[in-house]
Design a protein around this motif. Sequence first.
Motif, PDB file in Angstrom:
ATOM      1  N   UNK A 105       0.831  -1.195   0.000  1.00 30.65           N
ATOM      2  CA  UNK A 105       0.000   0.000   0.000  1.00 30.65           C
ATOM      3  C   UNK A 105       0.863   1.240   0.000  1.00 30.65           C
ATOM      4  N   UNK A 106       0.280   2.356  -0.476  1.00 30.63           N
ATOM      5  CA  UNK A 106       1.044   3.604  -0.535  1.00 30.63           C
ATOM      6  C   UNK A 106       0.120   4.794  -0.361  1.00 30.63           C
ATOM      7  N   UNK A 107       0.643   5.839   0.312  1.00 32.63           N
ATOM      8  CA  UNK A 107      -0.096   7.108   0.407  1.00 32.63           C
ATOM      9  C   UNK A 107      -0.076   7.819  -0.944  1.00 32.63           C
ATOM     10  N   UNK A 108       1.090   7.793  -1.569  1.00 29.60           N
ATOM     11  CA  UNK A 108       1.252   8.444  -2.869  1.00 29.60           C
ATOM     12  C   UNK A 108       2.003   7.488  -3.791  1.00 29.60           C
ATOM     13  N   UNK A 109       1.764   7.643  -5.086  1.00 31.03           N
ATOM     14  CA  UNK A 109       2.452   6.812  -6.081  1.00 31.03           C
ATOM     15  C   UNK A 109       3.133   7.724  -7.097  1.00 31.03           C
ATOM     16  N   UNK A 110       4.366   7.409  -7.411  1.00 28.44           N
ATOM     17  CA  UNK A 110       5.068   8.119  -8.483  1.00 28.44           C
ATOM     18  C   UNK A 110       5.323   7.127  -9.616  1.00 28.44           C
ATOM     19  N   UNK A 111       4.774   7.434 -10.777  1.00 28.29           N
ATOM     20  CA  UNK A 111       4.993   6.588 -11.950  1.00 28.29           C
ATOM     21  C   UNK A 111       6.208   7.110 -12.712  1.00 28.29           C
ATOM     22  N   UNK A 112       7.206   6.289 -12.830  1.00 30.26           N
ATOM     23  CA  UNK A 112       8.419   6.668 -13.571  1.00 30.26           C
ATOM     24  C   UNK A 112       8.693   5.544 -14.559  1.00 30.26           C
ATOM     25  N   UNK A 113       7.718   5.327 -15.425  1.00 34.12           N
ATOM     26  CA  UNK A 113       7.722   4.137 -16.274  1.00 34.12           C
ATOM     27  C   UNK A 113       8.406   4.345 -17.619  1.00 34.12           C
TER      28      UNK A 113
END
Lengths: 464, 100
Positions: A105-113
């Motif tokens: 689980x995460x509070x925030x997600x950063x997509x660096x795909x």
Amino acid sequence: MQRHDLVIIGAGPAGMAAAATAAELGLSVTLLDEQSRPGGQIYRDVDRVAALRGDILGADYIHGRSLTAGLHHGAITHLEGATVWAIEDGFRISYTKDGRGAQIGAERVLLATGALERPMPVPGWTLPGVMTAGAGQILLKQSGLVARQAVLVGAGPLLYLIAAQMVRAGTPPLAMVETQTRSDLFRALRHLDGALRGWRYLAKGLAMLAEIKRAGVARYTGATGLRIEGTDKAEALRFTHRGRTHRIACTTVFLHHGVVPNTQAARSLGVTHRWDTRQACFNPVLDGWGQSDVPGIFMAGDGTGIGGAKAAEIAGRLAALKLAEALGHISAAERDRRAAPLHSAKARERAARPFLDLAYPPCAEAMAPEDATTICRCEEVTAGDIRRYAALGCLGPNQTKAFGRAGMGPCQGRYCGLTVTALLAEANGQTPDETGYYRIRPPLKPVTLGELAAMDHGSQDAAE
Amino acid sequence: MNPVSPFLELDQTPRVEVVFDGTPLSLPAGANLAAALLAAGIGEFRRTPVSGAPRAPFCMMGACFDCLVEIDGVVRQACMLDVREGLSISKPKGGSHATP
Ligand code: FES
């Protein structure tokens, strides 16, 4: 299910820089990446490979080590070889690692795909022996493989980089067959001031061209009528140059006409994307920190619009600053103080982009392939099929699924999506934005029943 | 006998034995499986389920699925796997869509 302040997807320059900055500011970070070692595609396997062939790959590649070094921080958990297949509200991230499903689980997600090669459907592009130039780079970086008889085809500075590296490895390509023209260069000169501000890129490009020329590699620019010949494998490239037809026998063809954002994960979350005319691709709509219109979802790097590795690194740090402020680790004033030099560095990095985008536009015949050319590699749908769907009233990529199987194979449209949008837009006289793109739904990558069955205890309910 | 490979190998790595489609191969231990098969001269990884056309790795980064092979009954991307001693690899049977 473990919860973290921040989950980052992708351990390329943007993801690694963001992880290091966020951890330094006190966030707990988990970084997931499909590869077994950090670096992304640009710095693939850099920790192991820099010592082996840093001389061939160059200083820009070795720079990646400064980023992998930043991952050695107690607050960073790096999950290597982890394939993310779903990101759901709240956020719950499902992935497979070592043959087992798991969730965090995460509070925030950063997509660096990151980016994918722009699809380049030309006749024969599905034959064994035809690969993306990016694949050629990966083979050289990670595996120390150099193609003995390769032709490089398309447009863009990446072709010069790979050719120069092949020269340094003692196995130059047979030829470079480039599709950009003199008038492209002329149009690009409007942006020469930007290119001069980004003069380091220009100087590097010219140095590589000189290196390629010294090695005696034949170069053809303004090539048209590209066609890869062969029955069971690539045997030759045929093309027209200044009115004459050429045929170059070869065993490997590396294709490239730019890279485009890998938008799969962002689209599955409903992040809004808009057509970027200059880069001829869809980019996500973000604010200056990389914050998307889906609350809690941030993005950084080439997945947000092509800017290159250095720009990605800067964007990763900017996103981390905003995240640290949003989660209460630093004040807005502190965030802005730290961000100021990054914003100007970002502008410097981006200065040469308009020039490059115009000087090396996508290959026209691959943007509007002839009817017989396969455009969906997985399901073997041709450009003519898509045009027929349009004639029958098909307006958007999702409707093509009522007519045939385009985009329904395992790659989920990664290598046909932009082509399908372009073909339908053209046939229907609509813009790419009006035409839209495939709706992307999880699983983002195939998951096996075995991987689901081995799902970590306590999170099975989530796998339905 | 390995067919002539279109690729030159820069590294010297200890080899392990694997089998591809019934043929024994010596591949560099721990190497990327798709790259190692290419270097060993394997030119065809699979046939497409639609027309039966031959395919081999295209992207080397897990995005195109052209490198699908079958290992222990599971269809997987060779470019996302490492070479391990004793791998028994075959072309996917009955089409080559990854197991859903
Ligand atoms: S070569 Fe494209 S997924 Fe493996």
